[in-house]
Scaffold this active site. Structure first.
Site, short mmCIF file in Angstrom:
data_model
loop_
_atom_site.label_atom_id
_atom_site.label_comp_id
_atom_site.label_asym_id
_atom_site.label_seq_id
_atom_site.Cartn_x
_atom_site.Cartn_y
_atom_site.Cartn_z
N CYS A 1 0.86 -1.27 0.02
CA CYS A 1 -0.15 -0.06 0.09
C CYS A 1 0.72 1.33 0.06
O CYS A 1 2.20 1.21 0.08
CB CYS A 1 -0.94 0.05 1.35
SG CYS A 1 0.13 0.08 2.99
N CYS B 1 3.30 1.55 3.07
CA CYS B 1 4.24 0.63 2.89
C CYS B 1 5.39 1.12 2.03
O CYS B 1 6.68 1.09 2.12
CB CYS B 1 3.96 -0.76 2.50
SG CYS B 1 3.01 -1.67 3.53
#
Length: 111
Positions: free
Chosen positions: A43, A46
């Site tokens: 995502c 991250c």
């Protein structure tokens, strides 16, 4: 009419049912590997942690490879329940938040 009947029990797994002993054993062995790992699904948070980590490594002139782990069984083997997480040499040093470049540098210099 069965309003209060016993529910049918179903077993579910956090990693889509692919948690076999072999999968977990492979995940455990990967934990012993040296280097830096980013744990997360890929995502935006991250990816931001990965970017901060790469910048920190560059500024500290450290030559580490970064591996991004997206496999939920492997993430679970680290005991991490909230991502993103930063792992250095098999040890989780941060989880559940996006670190700034300065925070990553501080953590890396402690190691």
């Amino acid at each position: 009419m069965k309003l209060f009947g016993k529910k049918k029990e179903t077993k579910s797994c956090c990693c889509s049912g692919n948690c076999t002993s072999e999968t977990m054993q492979n995940a455990e062995s990967k934990k012993q590997e040296q280097g830096i790992k980013i744990l997360g699904s890929g995502c935006a948070k991250c990816m931001e942690l990965e970017k901060s980590t790469r910048t920190a490594l560059s500024e500290l002139q450290l030559n580490y490879e970064i591996e991004h782990i997206k496999d939920f069984a492997e993430i679970a083997s680290y005991g991490v329940m909230s991502t993103p997480a930063l792992v250095v040499d098999g040890e989780v040093i941060s989880y559940g938040k996006v670190l700034t470049v300065e925070e990553v540098k501080a953590l890396l210099t402690k190691k």
